[in-house]
Design an enzyme around this catalytic site. Structure first.
Site, short mmCIF file in Angstrom:
data_model
loop_
_atom_site.label_atom_id
_atom_site.label_comp_id
_atom_site.label_asym_id
_atom_site.label_seq_id
_atom_site.Cartn_x
_atom_site.Cartn_y
_atom_site.Cartn_z
CE1 TYR A 199 -0.81 64.62 43.75
CE2 TYR A 199 -0.51 62.68 42.34
CZ TYR A 199 -0.15 63.42 43.46
OH TYR A 199 0.86 62.97 44.28
NE ARG B 241 2.50 63.24 38.40
CZ ARG B 241 2.73 62.54 39.52
NH1 ARG B 241 2.41 63.06 40.70
NH2 ARG B 241 3.24 61.33 39.45
CB VAL C 185 1.34 56.43 40.11
CG1 VAL C 185 2.01 56.16 41.46
CG2 VAL C 185 1.82 57.77 39.54
CG ASP C 186 3.10 55.00 34.20
OD1 ASP C 186 4.25 55.44 33.99
OD2 ASP C 186 2.84 53.79 34.30
CG HIS D 45 5.29 54.35 45.17
ND1 HIS D 45 6.47 54.77 44.60
CD2 HIS D 45 5.63 53.74 46.33
CE1 HIS D 45 7.49 54.43 45.39
NE2 HIS D 45 7.01 53.80 46.45
CB THR E 39 14.33 52.88 39.81
OG1 THR E 39 14.15 53.54 41.08
CG2 THR E 39 15.14 51.61 39.97
N PRO F 123 20.38 54.69 31.83
CG PRO F 123 19.19 56.20 30.52
CD PRO F 123 19.07 55.31 31.70
CB ALA G 98 13.68 50.81 29.79
C1 BV8 Z 1 7.40 55.32 53.78
C2 BV8 Z 1 3.62 58.42 44.22
C3 BV8 Z 1 7.00 54.91 56.07
C4 BV8 Z 1 3.12 59.84 44.31
C5 BV8 Z 1 5.91 58.39 45.09
C6 BV8 Z 1 14.70 55.69 54.54
C7 BV8 Z 1 15.73 56.59 54.31
C8 BV8 Z 1 15.46 57.87 53.83
C9 BV8 Z 1 14.13 58.28 53.60
C10 BV8 Z 1 13.13 57.40 53.85
C11 BV8 Z 1 13.40 56.12 54.32
N1 BV8 Z 1 12.21 55.47 54.49
C12 BV8 Z 1 11.21 56.31 54.15
C13 BV8 Z 1 11.75 57.50 53.75
C14 BV8 Z 1 11.01 58.65 53.29
C15 BV8 Z 1 10.63 58.53 51.82
C16 BV8 Z 1 11.83 58.50 50.92
O1 BV8 Z 1 12.23 57.45 50.46
N2 BV8 Z 1 12.38 59.65 50.65
C17 BV8 Z 1 13.48 59.72 49.71
C18 BV8 Z 1 13.29 60.92 48.80
C19 BV8 Z 1 14.78 59.76 50.48
N3 BV8 Z 1 9.82 57.38 51.59
C20 BV8 Z 1 8.51 57.42 51.87
O2 BV8 Z 1 7.98 58.39 52.39
C21 BV8 Z 1 7.68 56.19 51.56
N4 BV8 Z 1 6.87 55.88 52.70
O3 BV8 Z 1 8.50 54.89 53.84
O4 BV8 Z 1 6.52 55.32 54.81
C22 BV8 Z 1 5.80 54.65 56.89
C23 BV8 Z 1 5.59 53.36 57.38
C24 BV8 Z 1 4.47 53.11 58.15
C25 BV8 Z 1 3.55 54.14 58.42
C26 BV8 Z 1 3.74 55.42 57.91
C27 BV8 Z 1 4.88 55.68 57.15
C28 BV8 Z 1 6.72 56.45 50.41
C29 BV8 Z 1 7.47 56.79 49.17
C30 BV8 Z 1 6.48 56.88 47.99
C31 BV8 Z 1 6.36 58.31 47.51
N5 BV8 Z 1 5.48 58.37 46.32
N6 BV8 Z 1 5.08 58.39 44.03
C32 BV8 Z 1 3.16 60.53 42.98
O5 BV8 Z 1 3.72 59.99 42.01
O6 BV8 Z 1 2.60 61.64 42.90
S1 BV8 Z 1 7.57 58.38 44.83
C33 BV8 Z 1 7.87 58.84 43.23
O7 BV8 Z 1 9.22 59.18 43.21
C34 BV8 Z 1 7.75 57.73 42.22
O8 BV8 Z 1 6.67 56.89 42.44
C35 BV8 Z 1 9.05 57.00 42.36
O9 BV8 Z 1 8.99 56.02 43.34
C36 BV8 Z 1 9.96 58.09 42.88
C37 BV8 Z 1 10.93 58.50 41.82
O10 BV8 Z 1 11.80 57.49 41.75
P1 BV8 Z 1 12.13 56.83 40.35
O11 BV8 Z 1 10.98 56.06 39.86
O12 BV8 Z 1 13.42 56.17 40.51
O13 BV8 Z 1 12.27 58.03 39.34
P2 BV8 Z 1 13.45 59.06 39.27
O14 BV8 Z 1 12.94 60.21 38.50
O15 BV8 Z 1 14.04 59.25 40.62
O16 BV8 Z 1 14.56 58.28 38.42
C38 BV8 Z 1 14.29 57.92 37.08
C39 BV8 Z 1 15.46 57.06 36.65
O17 BV8 Z 1 15.22 56.63 35.32
C40 BV8 Z 1 16.77 57.82 36.63
O18 BV8 Z 1 17.77 57.02 37.27
C41 BV8 Z 1 17.09 57.96 35.14
O19 BV8 Z 1 18.48 57.90 34.88
C42 BV8 Z 1 16.41 56.76 34.57
N7 BV8 Z 1 15.98 56.88 33.17
C43 BV8 Z 1 15.65 57.99 32.48
N8 BV8 Z 1 15.29 57.65 31.21
C44 BV8 Z 1 15.41 56.29 31.13
C45 BV8 Z 1 15.83 55.79 32.37
N9 BV8 Z 1 16.04 54.49 32.59
C46 BV8 Z 1 15.82 53.64 31.57
N10 BV8 Z 1 15.39 54.03 30.35
C47 BV8 Z 1 15.19 55.34 30.10
N11 BV8 Z 1 14.79 55.73 28.86
#
Ligand code: BV8
Length: 241
Positions: free
Chosen positions: A70, A73, A106-107, A122, A187, A213, A230
């Site tokens: 962290y 980051r 979170v930025d 988040h 996302t 993209p 974006a």
């Molecule tokens: C919870 C903070 C319950 C920390 C983050 C249902 C089904 C399956 C799994 C689950 C489910 N429900 C819950 C889960 C578990 C889990 C989950 O979703 N797992 C996934 C992996 C399957 N979820 C959780 O645990 C959540 N909690 O549900 O709790 C609960 C309820 C009550 C009591 C107790 C518990 C919490 C999830 C939050 C995790 N924390 N961040 C930190 O940052 O250190 S998540 C972190 O990853 C980010 O914050 C963000 O949310 C995520 C990444 O996602 P994106 O933002 O989409 O980024 P990514 O890199 O994936 O994609 C980037 C995109 O941008 C790409 O598509 C790319 O093509 C595009 N891109 C690139 N360049 C550009 C662009 N787009 C436009 N312009 C550009 N130039």
């Protein structure tokens, strides 16, 4: 792609939209130099999976390692600025009746761009809290304890397996319910429950515009799926508002 061409029907839809919600992910910060969550790992961190490090289990097992990640980051984010995508949403908000940003990021870059209505699903990496939830200032959070209860300090972000901040998801759902246009920007639409918001909007018959993209799991269900960055597309969309 300077001066991206926006289809007339999309431009008309934007011009008529009064209450907009923009759901944003790591992709909107990519052009600011913040690696997206899935490619955040470079150098020392390449050997770690962020989904493994961003967990209470990792913190319990090795708090010093998690804090090092962290701190790395936080230093990266301290050196970046909002890009034209963040600024376009802030400009658009001044021209609509309301524009609420619901971000997974979170930025803090939406706030820095002057966005007033931001729901941080988040948390915020620059904020520190103790494991009992007290937000505190700490120069050396790895070593210091909570000034209010003496508990260990951690970044004020939501880890995998943790619940979202009290009321954040409800506020986001309410904003989507009241919206007449929903954007899904930068996302992968994989992380829950954030990823359920655009699906809920589609199910509710709201027009959803995706900017990415590459294709995502919702690309085939949205009204418009724009393949692009974006920072290039949002200014052109905001010009229609
Ligand atoms: C919870 C903070 C319950 C920390 C983050 C249902 C089904 C399956 C799994 C689950 C489910 N429900 C819950 C889960 C578990 C889990 C989950 O979703 N797992 C996934 C992996 C399957 N979820 C959780 O645990 C959540 N909690 O549900 O709790 C609960 C309820 C009550 C009591 C107790 C518990 C919490 C999830 C939050 C995790 N924390 N961040 C930190 O940052 O250190 S998540 C972190 O990853 C980010 O914050 C963000 O949310 C995520 C990444 O996602 P994106 O933002 O989409 O980024 P990514 O890199 O994936 O994609 C980037 C995109 O941008 C790409 O598509 C790319 O093509 C595009 N891109 C690139 N360049 C550009 C662009 N787009 C436009 N312009 C550009 N130039």
């Amino acid at each position: 792609m300077p001066g991206a061409v926006i289809p007339d029907d999309l431009c008309d839809l934007i011009g008529a939209a009064r209450r907009v919600v923009a759901l944003t992910g790591a992709g909107i910060s990519a052009e600011s130099g913040v690696p997206t969550f899935r490619d955040a790992q470079t150098g020392l961190w390449a050997q770690y999976d962020p989904a493994e490090l961003a967990t209470p289990e990792a913190f319990a097992r090795d708090p010093a390692l998690v804090w090092r990640w962290y701190r790395w980051r936080r230093e990266l984010i301290a050196g970046v600025a909002p890009n034209s995508g963040h600024r376009a949403l802030a400009r658009w908000a001044a021209r609509a009746e309301s524009l609420v940003v619901v971000t997974q990021n979170v930025d803090g870059l939406h706030h820095q761009a002057g966005q007033e209505q931001v729901i941080e699903l988040h948390g915020n990496i620059t904020r520190t809290r103790c494991v009992n939830g007290h937000v505190v200032e700490a120069a050396e959070p790895e070593r210091e304890r909570c000034s209010r209860c003496g508990a260990r300090l951690r970044p004020d972000v939501v880890w995998f397996g943790e619940a979202l901040p009290e009321g954040a998801l409800e506020a986001a759902e309410r904003a989507v319910r009241e919206a007449d246009l929903v954007l899904s920007v930068g996302t992968s639409s994989l992380v829950q429950p954030a990823a359920s918001l655009p699906v809920w909007a589609i199910t509710a018959g709201k027009p959803v515009v995706e900017i990415n993209p590459v294709a995502t799991p919702i690309s085939g269900q949205v009204r418009f799926s724009l393949r692009g960055k974006a920072g290039e597309l949002l200014p052109a969309l905001a010009d229609c508002a």
